[in-house]
Design a protein around this motif. Structure first.
Motif, short mmCIF file in Angstrom:
data_model
loop_
_atom_site.label_atom_id
_atom_site.label_comp_id
_atom_site.label_asym_id
_atom_site.label_seq_id
_atom_site.Cartn_x
_atom_site.Cartn_y
_atom_site.Cartn_z
N LYS A 34 39.02 47.16 33.98
CA LYS A 34 38.40 47.39 32.66
C LYS A 34 38.08 46.09 31.93
O LYS A 34 37.09 46.01 31.22
CB LYS A 34 39.31 48.28 31.80
CG LYS A 34 39.38 49.69 32.31
CD LYS A 34 40.33 50.54 31.46
CE LYS A 34 40.43 51.94 32.08
NZ LYS A 34 41.36 52.77 31.33
N GLU A 35 38.92 45.08 32.12
CA GLU A 35 38.66 43.79 31.46
C GLU A 35 37.37 43.16 31.98
O GLU A 35 36.58 42.60 31.21
CB GLU A 35 39.84 42.84 31.68
CG GLU A 35 39.68 41.52 30.97
CD GLU A 35 40.86 40.57 31.19
OE1 GLU A 35 40.80 39.47 30.62
OE2 GLU A 35 41.80 40.92 31.93
N ASN A 36 37.12 43.27 33.29
CA ASN A 36 35.88 42.73 33.86
C ASN A 36 34.67 43.51 33.36
O ASN A 36 33.61 42.93 33.09
CB ASN A 36 35.93 42.77 35.38
CG ASN A 36 36.96 41.81 35.94
OD1 ASN A 36 37.39 40.87 35.29
ND2 ASN A 36 37.38 42.07 37.17
N VAL A 37 34.81 44.81 33.24
CA VAL A 37 33.71 45.65 32.74
C VAL A 37 33.43 45.31 31.28
O VAL A 37 32.26 45.15 30.88
CB VAL A 37 34.04 47.15 32.92
CG1 VAL A 37 33.03 48.02 32.19
CG2 VAL A 37 34.07 47.50 34.41
N LYS A 38 34.46 45.15 30.49
CA LYS A 38 34.27 44.78 29.08
C LYS A 38 33.57 43.44 28.98
O LYS A 38 32.65 43.26 28.17
CB LYS A 38 35.60 44.75 28.34
CG LYS A 38 35.44 44.39 26.86
CD LYS A 38 36.76 44.27 26.15
CE LYS A 38 36.65 43.92 24.69
NZ LYS A 38 35.67 42.95 24.30
N ALA A 39 33.98 42.48 29.79
CA ALA A 39 33.36 41.15 29.76
C ALA A 39 31.88 41.23 30.13
O ALA A 39 31.04 40.57 29.50
CB ALA A 39 34.08 40.21 30.71
#
Length: 171
Positions: free
Chosen positions: A128-133
């Motif tokens: 999810k952190e990569n998607v948010k970024a």
């Protein structure tokens, strides 16, 4: 793996020069090459259903890129041994790019090299952190949870070139 490994992950140091000194401490009594083979093979389960689906997208004219947080040797393994290099137009590993997801420069590198506009891209990752970024950077991005949700979500986008993380292939 922190410290020196993190530097290997973005290509500042080389695994083959860094990790051998840790083998004894880890209780590994074989060669460094045997460690890589053991490690890479253990994390190499492929989900053939999604791989075939992505191949079909490529055959329909989608540009497929794989973006992975791996140093150069694991990236080469994913690309050449597991065959992701045949599925994608190009495999981008953080060890070669010089940046790792979620750093926006990872995405920028791919877009700049491929001469893609942000709105042309759809990024998939199970982190999810990569998607948010990716979203914060301005590209379309979705969290990969499973093949059925992937297939459904993909239908809501008009033709987009796709960057997909190899862990979505169950690697």
């Amino acid at each position: 793996f922190n410290g020196e490994f993190a530097e290997c992950l973005i290509g500042k140091k080389d695994w083959k020069k860094v990790l051998p000194k840790y083998l004894k401490e880890w209780g590994w009594d074989k060669t460094f090459e045997e460690l890589l083979t053991y490690w890479f093979e253990r994390e190499s389960k492929r989900d053939e259903k999604i791989i075939e689906y992505v191949k079909d997208l490529k055959n329909k004219g989608f540009k497929i890129y794989i973006g992975t947080n791996n140093e150069k040797y694991r990236t080469e393994y994913l690309s050449n041994v597991l065959g992701l290099g045949k599925i994608a137009h190009k495999v981008y590993g953080s060890g070669v790019v010089g940046y790792a997801k979620p750093d926006y420069r990872f995405f920028k590198h791919i877009l700049d090299e491929q001469k893609l506009q942000k709105e042309e891209v759809l990024f998939w990752d199970d982190d999810k952190e990569n998607v948010k970024a990716a979203r914060d950077f301005g590209i379309n991005a979705e969290v990969y949870t499973n093949f059925i949700d992937f297939e459904k979500a993909l239908k809501k986008y008009k033709k987009k070139d796709i960057i997909i993380a190899p862990n979505n292939f169950d690697l």
